[in-house]
Design a protein around this motif. Structure first.
Motif, PDB file in Angstrom:
ATOM      1  N   LEU A 219       2.702 -20.752   1.712  1.00 27.26           N
ATOM      2  CA  LEU A 219       3.042 -20.845   3.198  1.00 27.26           C
ATOM      3  C   LEU A 219       2.003 -20.275   4.183  1.00 27.26           C
ATOM      4  CD1 LEU A 219       7.011 -19.857   2.534  1.00 27.26           C
ATOM      5  CD2 LEU A 219       6.040 -22.092   3.245  1.00 27.26           C
ATOM      6  N   GLY A 220       0.996 -19.662   3.792  1.00 28.52           N
ATOM      7  CA  GLY A 220      -0.033 -19.357   4.558  1.00 28.52           C
ATOM      8  C   GLY A 220       0.114 -17.968   4.847  1.00 28.52           C
ATOM      9  N   ILE A 221       0.983 -17.068   4.131  1.00 29.13           N
ATOM     10  CA  ILE A 221       1.103 -15.599   4.387  1.00 29.13           C
ATOM     11  C   ILE A 221       0.002 -14.749   3.370  1.00 29.13           C
ATOM     12  CG2 ILE A 221       2.667 -13.783   4.244  1.00 29.13           C
ATOM     13  CD1 ILE A 221       4.962 -15.675   4.119  1.00 29.13           C
ATOM     14  N   PRO A 222      -0.836 -14.167   3.926  1.00 28.89           N
ATOM     15  CA  PRO A 222      -1.862 -13.472   3.274  1.00 28.89           C
ATOM     16  C   PRO A 222      -1.293 -12.152   2.667  1.00 28.89           C
ATOM     17  CG  PRO A 222      -2.098 -13.026   5.636  1.00 28.89           C
ATOM     18  CD  PRO A 222      -0.938 -14.089   5.613  1.00 28.89           C
ATOM     19  N   ASN A 223      -1.884 -11.876   1.408  1.00 30.07           N
ATOM     20  CA  ASN A 223      -1.460 -10.761   0.598  1.00 30.07           C
ATOM     21  C   ASN A 223      -1.339  -9.450   1.417  1.00 30.07           C
ATOM     22  OD1 ASN A 223      -1.041 -12.253  -1.617  1.00 30.07           O
ATOM     23  ND2 ASN A 223      -3.323 -11.904  -2.341  1.00 30.07           N
ATOM     24  N   ASN A 224      -2.157  -9.234   2.457  1.00 29.45           N
ATOM     25  CA  ASN A 224      -2.273  -7.972   3.237  1.00 29.45           C
ATOM     26  C   ASN A 224      -1.123  -8.014   4.128  1.00 29.45           C
ATOM     27  OD1 ASN A 224      -3.441  -9.323   5.129  1.00 29.45           O
ATOM     28  ND2 ASN A 224      -5.204  -8.311   5.405  1.00 29.45           N
ATOM     29  N   ARG A 225      -0.410  -8.816   4.258  1.00 30.67           N
ATOM     30  CA  ARG A 225       0.835  -8.749   5.033  1.00 30.67           C
ATOM     31  C   ARG A 225       2.209  -8.553   4.459  1.00 30.67           C
ATOM     32  NH1 ARG A 225      -3.111  -8.850   7.769  1.00 30.67           N
ATOM     33  NH2 ARG A 225      -3.481  -9.962   9.827  1.00 30.67           N
ATOM     34  N   ILE A 226       1.926  -8.454   3.003  1.00 35.15           N
ATOM     35  CA  ILE A 226       3.163  -8.386   2.144  1.00 35.15           C
ATOM     36  C   ILE A 226       3.335  -7.264   1.539  1.00 35.15           C
ATOM     37  CG2 ILE A 226       4.073  -9.428   0.023  1.00 35.15           C
ATOM     38  CD1 ILE A 226       2.426 -12.068   0.714  1.00 35.15           C
ATOM     39  N   VAL A 227       4.559  -6.366   1.472  1.00 30.63           N
ATOM     40  CA  VAL A 227       5.073  -5.380   0.813  1.00 30.63           C
ATOM     41  C   VAL A 227       6.323  -6.160  -0.259  1.00 30.63           C
ATOM     42  CG1 VAL A 227       5.991  -3.233   0.599  1.00 30.63           C
ATOM     43  CG2 VAL A 227       4.694  -4.064   2.504  1.00 30.63           C
ATOM     44  N   ALA A 228       6.012  -6.190  -1.477  1.00 30.76           N
ATOM     45  CA  ALA A 228       6.905  -6.660  -2.428  1.00 30.76           C
ATOM     46  C   ALA A 228       7.998  -5.966  -2.848  1.00 30.76           C
ATOM     47  CB  ALA A 228       6.128  -7.131  -3.824  1.00 30.76           C
ATOM     48  N   PHE A 229       9.417  -6.473  -2.738  1.00 39.63           N
ATOM     49  CA  PHE A 229      10.623  -5.728  -3.012  1.00 39.63           C
ATOM     50  C   PHE A 229      10.721  -6.532  -4.378  1.00 39.63           C
ATOM     51  CE2 PHE A 229      15.131  -5.750  -3.643  1.00 39.63           C
ATOM     52  CZ  PHE A 229      15.389  -4.396  -3.580  1.00 39.63           C
ATOM     53  N   VAL A 230      10.648  -5.804  -5.613  1.00 39.97           N
ATOM     54  CA  VAL A 230      10.700  -6.606  -6.722  1.00 39.97           C
ATOM     55  C   VAL A 230      12.204  -6.349  -7.331  1.00 39.97           C
ATOM     56  CG1 VAL A 230       8.414  -5.950  -7.298  1.00 39.97           C
ATOM     57  CG2 VAL A 230      10.088  -4.137  -7.885  1.00 39.97           C
ATOM     58  N   GLY A 231      13.260  -6.015  -6.732  1.00 40.76           N
ATOM     59  CA  GLY A 231      14.635  -5.974  -7.199  1.00 40.76           C
ATOM     60  C   GLY A 231      15.244  -4.568  -7.442  1.00 40.76           C
ATOM     61  N   THR A 232      16.252  -4.545  -8.043  1.00 39.36           N
ATOM     62  CA  THR A 232      17.286  -3.381  -8.090  1.00 39.36           C
ATOM     63  C   THR A 232      17.050  -2.943  -9.640  1.00 39.36           C
ATOM     64  OG1 THR A 232      19.183  -4.618  -8.086  1.00 39.36           O
ATOM     65  CG2 THR A 232      18.641  -3.562  -6.073  1.00 39.36           C
TER      66      THR A 232
END
Length: 304
Positions: free
Chosen positions: A211-224
């Motif tokens: 979708l064009g979102i670069p990795n340096n804009r992402i913080v990953a919520f990996v779940g509970t």
């Protein structure tokens, strides 16, 4: 890389009349982006779920956020809802009964009506604190915390982003999304903002990148619950911090097994713990950072 690490960890620690207070301060959104590039020496953080409520301090109140800041360099997770007159106020539930002395749906109340409401803590005790607006929260948070901003049902991301822009809060705001479609919408609206995206598998990140979102804009919520170690390793290799939601089962396991459990979660790969036990998890992360020799490039204390 050394320069990046030096820029990344800009934490100002000050002493106030209320005890030790920890502030996270970034001069602009680029500095926040650099801070959020993962390195092995990253300083683990606590995300105070709904602001870190404890007895006497209710959910989503500025006074609660201020109390949480005393504990540890903190991310404040909080929730914005829409009023009848299209104002954004801090409230998790659709209805007012659980968290306040009022009744009914938030969306059926005007801002003026909600400003008369008093908040209750999670034990049901009435406090003297009022429901803040998102604008008030963003003004308060400058040079103190990082916010992860959650939008509740019916709140347009566009309106949330307008509030961030209006208050020049880009350098300390992360927008929470729950799907690739939502993350893509936020990125199109505000390509400079950090996004918290749900990522449980390698494919989830690939979809965001498509979708064009670069990795340096992402913080990953990996779940509970903890993901496979390979997921942590893959995300870290891409420079992405991982938020693990300990609220719920993992917090309960910490109560049973001892608070040292939080350090094990970080050792396994979590970088940020989103907890309903902010004080306890913060204490363990402080010990963990000290034992591992994790330091910021600026650790300044002063006394008034």
């Amino acid at each position: 890389m050394k320069k990046l690490i030096l820029i990344a960890f800009t934490v100002l620690i000050s002493i106030t009349g209320y005890g030790q207070k920890y502030d996270l301060k970034f001069k602009d959104v680029k500095e926040l982006q650099q801070f959020m590039v993962w390195t092995p020496s990253r300083y683990p953080l606590v995300s105070c779920h709904r602001g870190g409520p404890v007895p006497g301090f209710p959910e989503n109140a500025i006074e609660t956020f201020a109390n949480s800041v005393k504990l540890h360099p903190s991310i404040i997770e909080c929730d914005a809802s829409l009023t009848k007159d299209s104002m954004l106020v801090m409230m998790h539930d659709d209805r007012l009964e659980r968290t306040s002395n009022s009744t009914g749906l938030v969306k059926e109340k005007s801002l003026e009506e909600l400003k008369q409401v008093l908040l209750k803590d999670n034990e049901g005790s009435l406090t003297t604190f009022h429901i803040p607006t998102l604008d008030e929260v963003l003004v308060w948070g400058k040079d103190k915390v990082i916010f992860t901003l959650d939008v509740k049902r019916g709140v347009p991301y566009k309106k949330m982003i307008e509030a961030v822009r209006r208050n020049k809060a880009e350098s300390y705001s992360i927008i929470i999304t729950y799907s690739a479609t939502q993350a893509g919408e936020v990125y199109q609206l505000a390509p400079d903002l950090m996004i918290s995206a749900s990522i449980r598998t390698v494919a989830d990140l690939e979809r965001l990148n498509q979708l064009g979102i670069p990795n340096n804009r992402i913080v990953a919520f990996v779940g509970t619950s903890e993901p496979e170690k390979e997921v942590y390793d893959y995300l870290h290799a891409k420079g992405i911090w991982c938020i693990l939601g300990t609220m719920g089962n993992l917090d309960k396991r910490a109560v049973v097994q001892g608070d040292g459990f939080y350090a094990k979660l970080v050792d396994n790969g979590a970088d940020i713990l989103s907890s309903d036990r902010a004080a306890q998890s913060a204490a363990e992360l402080q010990k963990y950072a000290k034992e591992k020799g994790l330091k910021t490039n600026k650790l300044v204390s002063s006394k008034k």
